[in-house]
Scaffold this active site. Structure first.
Site, short mmCIF file in Angstrom:
data_model
loop_
_atom_site.label_atom_id
_atom_site.label_comp_id
_atom_site.label_asym_id
_atom_site.label_seq_id
_atom_site.Cartn_x
_atom_site.Cartn_y
_atom_site.Cartn_z
N ASP A 65 0.87 -1.17 0.00
CA ASP A 65 0.00 0.00 0.00
C ASP A 65 0.91 1.23 0.00
OD1 ASP A 65 1.06 0.25 2.47
OD2 ASP A 65 -0.82 0.70 3.46
N CYS A 109 -4.63 -28.25 11.83
CA CYS A 109 -5.80 -29.09 12.12
C CYS A 109 -5.69 -30.51 11.57
CB CYS A 109 -7.06 -28.47 11.52
SG CYS A 109 -7.52 -26.91 12.25
N CYS A 155 -10.98 -29.34 8.69
CA CYS A 155 -10.07 -28.35 8.11
C CYS A 155 -8.79 -29.05 7.64
CB CYS A 155 -9.73 -27.26 9.12
SG CYS A 155 -8.46 -26.12 8.55
N ASP A 162 -7.80 -7.59 1.37
CA ASP A 162 -6.70 -7.78 2.32
C ASP A 162 -7.19 -7.34 3.69
OD1 ASP A 162 -6.45 -4.76 1.68
OD2 ASP A 162 -5.14 -5.05 3.40
N CYS A 176 -5.81 -27.55 7.11
CA CYS A 176 -4.57 -26.80 7.33
C CYS A 176 -3.57 -27.64 8.12
CB CYS A 176 -4.86 -25.48 8.06
SG CYS A 176 -5.09 -25.64 9.83
N HIS A 193 -3.84 -21.41 10.75
CA HIS A 193 -5.20 -21.90 10.52
C HIS A 193 -6.07 -20.80 9.91
CE1 HIS A 193 -9.17 -23.61 11.04
NE2 HIS A 193 -9.51 -22.45 11.59
N GLY A 226 -0.89 5.60 2.72
CA GLY A 226 -2.03 6.51 2.93
C GLY A 226 -2.97 6.04 4.01
#
Lengths: 408, 460
Positions: A100, A318, A313, A275, A315, A350, A103
């Site tokens: 970014d 998990c 899940c 984001d 991930c 996760h 700002g």
């Protein structure tokens, strides 16, 4: 307006448009590899995603993360970035980076910033030194950072500001600053400059800003100034208004949006990129994001809960050990949360994975022309089928694009 | 379980061994165990532990898991993995191949308040909710339930206090009682398969001064004890020959590699080394090897001793793209560079300590490999001497700030203590004035790297 041949370092392949909503599935080819849209981008503010190694971030399937120009400008500083050769080299991240302009930090961090036509004058939060951030300097910093997508410096004020004249001024100033950013941009063939549409919650201002900025033909377009505490229905109207005026073949980024339902509704309204620091920040407070809500695992109720953080899940945290994961339980997170940083790291993994996976699911649904059903299922799961609890703004916004969440 | 591969003819001296536990990767000794806090080696998540750290074994203190016992049953006592494997191992997601050692207290432990000492049936432990008593009986039961590979029997160790002869006698009596009770509990449980190995803690005095306990270990318990745990070196000096074949685990809190070498020269096999994490938190990348590098001083000039670690807070690293130590194969050194780690420390990003922690453990891995090699080649003593010549006697001073200090890292000294963690940011009350000043002066100041100068203190 600057007369320069528009340059772009990206290729936008529109894959599918949802037949009902304004959602789109696309592939965005960036200098450090392709990414699939719609997408969520986790925020590695100071060139590190809070406690995760780049390998762990890769494991969550992330291929584009954010860095903050404002923070990298303070530490390690432009000279160092130049000497090292940019942020990719600094953090050993082989994939894409978006920065970014600095700002947003004006509204989020710096209550005492003063905006003039020249730029933003503010005090370093680290040592109180006065500093001046101009569009030219922001772009110069982002050129040194070498991010794949860079953002213009915009005049950000809170959308909730009652000062309409100031909002209008900020919108026009953002357009003027875009021109200065385009003029100052040294690497248009390797870094994509995105404009940022401003205009508060005034739809006419937003429309005017959109037209002006589209005319500048930047490689991508962001909708900024939102996610600052405004009412969600007004937020949706702004996104809806802007995307309706945007060309089909450019990526659209709504800045600072991170709650799963906000993202999914915004996707239906035609936005592609999002984001937010929320998934990693909330992880540090012990919160786990799941398909049925966000839970604080520091609560005593989880002390003896030996189920994975989110059942089913996939991930690393998990997934059971038999499938190459860690098989971490809620009880263990409860045991370490706020006592050892590793607990926050596990939950960050996760949470980031959860959002990326949600976006993967959304994209598949768009490609297979079942995004409306995907939305219905998502809200059903989140509120356990209790339609009374569905947020009204989401119901209204989705009704506006042909999806009735309340239909039987 | 423990095989001595090579030992010196004299009774005490450096020795090579192999610690083989069923289902685990064998540990060549001398070696060290990673010291955990609440089930993790600080900073290192379980997946990074598997992928990027080479730690073969860990030490886990029970006091990290028993907050409100006995009023409330600790969650871990109620956890039984469906496949009957170790609840502790599963709970902390420790890989199958890693050796798991359980003890009662952290190393180093937070010292108990004077009013809260050990008793005939219990010791004081520091939990997340303050000091609590842990009964010897409960400890033994917990250890049997949690199924670590090695359980260190409960020791009556009066940390931080001098021992009078009465107190020694008392400690010996308790030690005998607690070990006998623990063994009796194991015998009554019946099952022997997959059972953890029991290590006997030794009191802080010579064996002659705890003779009855030694007799108990050699005559009564014999086969039932698989190793010895040392809290200082005093008992090593006259260790009965009958106990020489047992593996020796040290909770001696060595503060430098020199201490480690000295303790190896007295026959310690397995270490717990708090200074690794301490160096990490201080932002120091350890940098020492055995054999020590060859230094050929030009014309026999005096060469300054090498430092044992690199202070990563120093601005000199800001644009240095080299690894922490040259040729290092650890994840931090192969994938990242000094400039990044310096930036992370300055920015207080947690990844900085993660990378240092990986590196520092790797340095110790190599250090111990070098030690084993030198013992195998019969050059340990000379290498030790050379190490002491080449390197400084102390780790570098800490110059930067570490991560947030936690309750288990310091002893509370009573009311009115200063805050242990400084607020990261403070409000800039005089901000408006400063902006006005800046406009008047109209100096051209831009956002620029203040990084190299270290964190300035925010205006109050």
């Amino acid at each position: 307006m600057v007369l320069r041949p528009p340059a772009s370092a990206l290729k936008f392949d529109l894959v599918t448009k949802c037949a009902t909503t304004k959602a789109r599935a696309a592939t965005l080819h960036l200098p450090h590899g392709p990414v699939q849209l719609p997408m969520f981008m986790p925020v590695a503010t100071q060139a590190s995603l809070k406690g995760l190694t780049p390998k762990q971030l890769e494991d969550t399937s992330c291929r584009l993360c954010l860095n903050n120009t404002y923070h990298l400008g303070l530490k390690p500083g432009q000279q160092t970035l130049d000497a090292i050769g940019g942020a990719h080299k600094l953090q050993s991240w082989p994939h894409n980076i978006l920065t970014d302009s600095g700002g947003f930090q004006m509204v989020s961090l710096l209550k005492l910033a003063q905006v003039t036509e020249e730029g933003v004058r503010f005090l370093s939060p680290h040592d109180g030194t006065p500093m001046l951030l101009t569009p030219e300097h922001s772009i110069s910093l982002q050129n040194s950072i070498g991010s794949d997508i860079i953002m213009q410096l915009d005049d950000v004020i809170a959308t909730t500001s009652p000062d309409h004249a100031r909002i209008k001024e900020a919108m026009h100033r953002s357009i003027r600053w875009l021109d200065r950013c385009i003029a100052a941009h040294r690497n248009p063939s390797t870094q994509n400059l995105f404009c940022i549409i401003q205009g508060g919650l005034d739809l006419d201002l937003r429309a005017e800003c959109t037209q002006q900025m589209v005319a500048r033909d930047t490689p991508g377009i962001a909708i900024g100034g939102l996610s600052g505490g405004e009412a969600k229905d007004l937020y949706c109207k702004v996104v809806h208004t802007c995307t309706s005026l945007l060309p089909d073949l450019k990526p659209r980024y709504v800045m600072g949006v991170g709650y799963p339902e906000d993202i999914l509704v915004s996707v239906a309204l035609g936005a592609d990129m999002f984001d937010c620091v929320w998934p990693t920040r909330t992880a540090r407070f012990g919160n786990a994001i799941t398909g049925t809500g966000t839970f604080n695992l520091r609560h005593a109720a989880y002390a003896n809960d030996f189920r994975p953080v989110e059942e089913g899940c996939n991930c690393t945290c998990c997934r059971p050990e038999s499938e190459g994961g860690l098989g971490i339980t809620r009880a263990y997170i409860h045991h370490v949360a706020a006592k050892e940083t590793a607990g926050a790291h596990l939950l960050s993994m996760h949470n980031v994975h959860h959002l990326l996976d949600l976006m993967r699911g959304a994209r598949e649904a768009i490609v297979e022309q079942r995004y409306p059903a995907f939305l219905v299922d998502y809200f059903h799961g989140m509120y356990a089928g209790d339609k009374e609890r569905y947020p009204g703004w989401a119901v209204d916004a989705l009704r506006g694009v042909g999806v009735d969440l309340l239909a039987d | 379980m423990f095989n001595i591969i090579k030992s010196t003819p004299q009774s005490l001296g450096p020795r090579l061994g192999r610690l083989c536990l069923p289902g685990r990767k064998a540990i060549e000794t001398p070696h060290y165990l990673g010291v955990t806090s609440r089930g993790v080696v600080p900073h290192i998540t379980q997946d990074t532990f598997r992928r990027d750290a080479g730690i073969n074994g860990v030490y886990v203190p029970l006091e990290d898991f028993i907050e409100r016992a006995p009023q409330k049953i600790p969650p871990i006592y109620e956890f039984s993995p469906p496949d009957g494997s170790s609840p502790l191992r599963r709970f902390i997601a420790l890989p199958e191949e890693t050796v798991l050692v359980l003890g009662a207290r952290r190393t180093p432990p937070v010292l108990a308040p004077a009013a809260n000492p050990n008793t005939n049936t219990s010791i004081s432990v520091c939990t997340a909710v303050g000091f609590r008593t842990l009964k010897a009986e409960d400890y033994a039961k917990a250890a049997e339930h949690l199924q670590p590979d090695i359980v260190v029997g409960l020791g009556d160790i009066p940390y931080g206090r001098a021992l009078g002869s009465k107190r020694i006698e008392k400690a010996t009596d308790r030690q005998i009682q607690w070990m006998q009770d623990h063994v009796a509990l194991r015998n009554s449980n019946g099952k022997t398969k997959g059972r953890s190995k029991l290590f006997a803690p030794l009191s802080l005095v010579s064996c002659a001064n705890q003779r009855f306990y030694m007799d108990c270990l050699t005559e009564q318990l014999g086969e039932l004890v698989s190793g010895l745990a040392f809290y200082n070196l005093a008992p090593l000096e006259d260790l009965p020959a009958a106990l020489h074949s047992l593996s020796r685990l040290a909770f001696t809190e060595p503060s430098t590699p020199h201490d480690i070498l000295q303790q190896i020269s007295m026959g310690i096999d397995v270490f717990t080394i708090p200074f690794i994490s301490a160096a990490t938190d201080a932002g120091i990348a350890l940098d020492f090897t055995l054999p020590a590098p060859q230094i050929t001083p030009p014309d026999h000039e005096h060469v300054a001793p090498r430092t044992l670690g690199i202070d990563m807070w120093l601005a000199a690293h800001a644009i240095d793209l080299s690894p922490l130590t040259k040729g290092c194969k650890c994840y931090a050194c192969t994938k990242h560079h000094r400039a990044y780690i310096q930036h992370l420390l300055l920015a207080k990003e947690m990844l900085g300590w993660i990378l240092l922690q990986i590196h520092n453990h790797h340095v110790l891995d190599l250090f111990f490999a070098g030690i084993r090699q030198s013992i195998a080649l019969d050059v340990f003593d000379s290498e030790r001497r050379r190490f002491e010549e080449v390197y400084n006697a102390h780790l570098p001073e800490k110059t930067g700030q570490g991560p947030r200090v936690r309750g288990y890292q310091f002893k509370s000294e009573g009311p009115g203590e200063a805050k242990k963690n400084k607020a990261a940011f403070t409000m800039l009350d005089d901000g408006k004035e400063k902006i006005a000043e800046a406009r008047q002066e109209d100096v051209e100041v831009v956002v620029d790297g203040k990084g190299g100068e270290g964190g300035g203190s925010p205006a109050a």
